[in-house]
Design a protein around this motif. Structure first.
Motif, PDB file in Angstrom:
ATOM      1  N   LEU A  41       0.829  -1.204   0.000  1.00 43.98           N
ATOM      2  CA  LEU A  41       0.000   0.000   0.000  1.00 43.98           C
ATOM      3  C   LEU A  41       0.865   1.256   0.000  1.00 43.98           C
ATOM      4  N   SER A  42       1.876   1.260   0.832  1.00 44.52           N
ATOM      5  CA  SER A  42       2.773   2.412   0.928  1.00 44.52           C
ATOM      6  C   SER A  42       3.495   2.656  -0.395  1.00 44.52           C
ATOM      7  N   PRO A  78      -0.121  12.985  -9.770  1.00 44.08           N
ATOM      8  CA  PRO A  78       0.318  13.826  -8.665  1.00 44.08           C
ATOM      9  C   PRO A  78       0.173  13.125  -7.319  1.00 44.08           C
ATOM     10  N   LYS A  79       0.806  13.712  -6.323  1.00 45.91           N
ATOM     11  CA  LYS A  79       0.755  13.170  -4.969  1.00 45.91           C
ATOM     12  C   LYS A  79      -0.610  13.473  -4.348  1.00 45.91           C
ATOM     13  N   PRO A  80      -1.090  12.580  -3.483  1.00 44.35           N
ATOM     14  CA  PRO A  80      -2.353  12.866  -2.789  1.00 44.35           C
ATOM     15  C   PRO A  80      -2.166  13.957  -1.739  1.00 44.35           C
ATOM     16  N   LEU A 139       2.816   9.002   5.492  1.00 46.46           N
ATOM     17  CA  LEU A 139       3.048   9.973   4.415  1.00 46.46           C
ATOM     18  C   LEU A 139       2.871  11.420   4.864  1.00 46.46           C
ATOM     19  N   LYS A 140       2.562  11.594   6.166  1.00 50.47           N
ATOM     20  CA  LYS A 140       2.349  12.925   6.741  1.00 50.47           C
ATOM     21  C   LYS A 140       1.220  13.668   6.036  1.00 50.47           C
ATOM     22  N   LEU A 141       0.128  12.935   5.794  1.00 47.57           N
ATOM     23  CA  LEU A 141      -1.059  13.497   5.153  1.00 47.57           C
ATOM     24  C   LEU A 141      -2.248  13.422   6.106  1.00 47.57           C
ATOM     25  N   GLY A 166      -5.948   2.964   6.230  1.00 45.18           N
ATOM     26  CA  GLY A 166      -5.894   4.389   5.889  1.00 45.18           C
ATOM     27  C   GLY A 166      -5.162   5.274   6.880  1.00 45.18           C
ATOM     28  N   PRO A 167      -5.492   5.211   8.178  1.00 45.58           N
ATOM     29  CA  PRO A 167      -4.825   6.121   9.117  1.00 45.58           C
ATOM     30  C   PRO A 167      -3.309   5.910   9.199  1.00 45.58           C
ATOM     31  N   GLY A 168      -2.860   4.668   9.216  1.00 39.83           N
ATOM     32  CA  GLY A 168      -1.422   4.401   9.282  1.00 39.83           C
ATOM     33  C   GLY A 168      -0.689   4.903   8.047  1.00 39.83           C
ATOM     34  N   LEU A 169      -1.300   4.724   6.882  1.00 31.68           N
ATOM     35  CA  LEU A 169      -0.680   5.207   5.645  1.00 31.68           C
ATOM     36  C   LEU A 169      -0.626   6.729   5.622  1.00 31.68           C
TER      37      LEU A 169
END
Length: 181
Positions: free
Chosen positions: A50-51, A59-61, A82-84, A75-78
């Protein structure tokens, strides 16, 4: 070389997905993502897959969303990695404040999912994460919610796709599935 490594990771995840015939009703073959989580090596491989996918998007999310409830496993861990920002998409009645809602059809009736109106800004690029793509109703509704926010669905990423159910046919956004059955 990297492609071979990713293929091996996918094989590890796939071999750890348990199958339960006739659950939750006769004629259904249930694919159980929880069996992957019980094996730390397989769970790590899944997180790596996933990462890797998210890191290579262009483009980046700007935002990671996930669908209640099993999408919340990933979702939360990813997003943190990714600091998103992470934004949940939940079933009706679970979120406070002003909401966008979408009702969609299920096999026997309807369901509604919601997102907080202020959680995603106009023009942001959003990735939707879920564990399974079957008929596509829930994922399609999630895409509609993101559009209601004025944002762009950059990609939908699912761990498992059940190809025979053709769920992706009704979704008009990019879909990436890690494992197919």
């Amino acid at each position: 070389m990297e492609e071979q490594r990713l293929t091996k990771l996918k094989e590890l995840v796939k071999t750890n997905i348990a199958s339960y015939p006739n659950f939750p009703k006769p004629g259904i073959l249930f694919r159980d993502i929880f069996s992957v989580l019980k094996n730390p090596e397989a769970f790590h491989a899944l997180q790596e897959l996933l990462s890797s996918r998210l890191s290579n998007l262009n483009p980046k999310p700007d935002v990671i969303t996930a669908l209640e409830s099993r999408g919340f496993l990933f979702g939360p861990g990813l997003a943190l990695q990714l600091k998103l920002p992470f934004v949940p998409i939940r079933k009706r009645g679970k979120l406070p404040g002003k909401l966008h809602s979408v009702t969609y059809s299920l096999e026997y009736g309807n369901d509604t999912i919601e997102i907080q109106e202020s959680s995603i800004g106009k023009g942001q690029n959003v990735v939707i994460i879920d564990d399974l793509l079957a008929t596509g109703g829930t994922l399609g509704a999630a895409c509609s919610l993101i559009e209601k926010c004025g944002a762009n669905v950059l990609e939908c990423i699912v761990v498992i796709e059940l190809l025979d159910l053709k769920g992706r046919d009704g979704i008009h956004h990019p879909i990436h599935s890690l494992i197919q059955f």
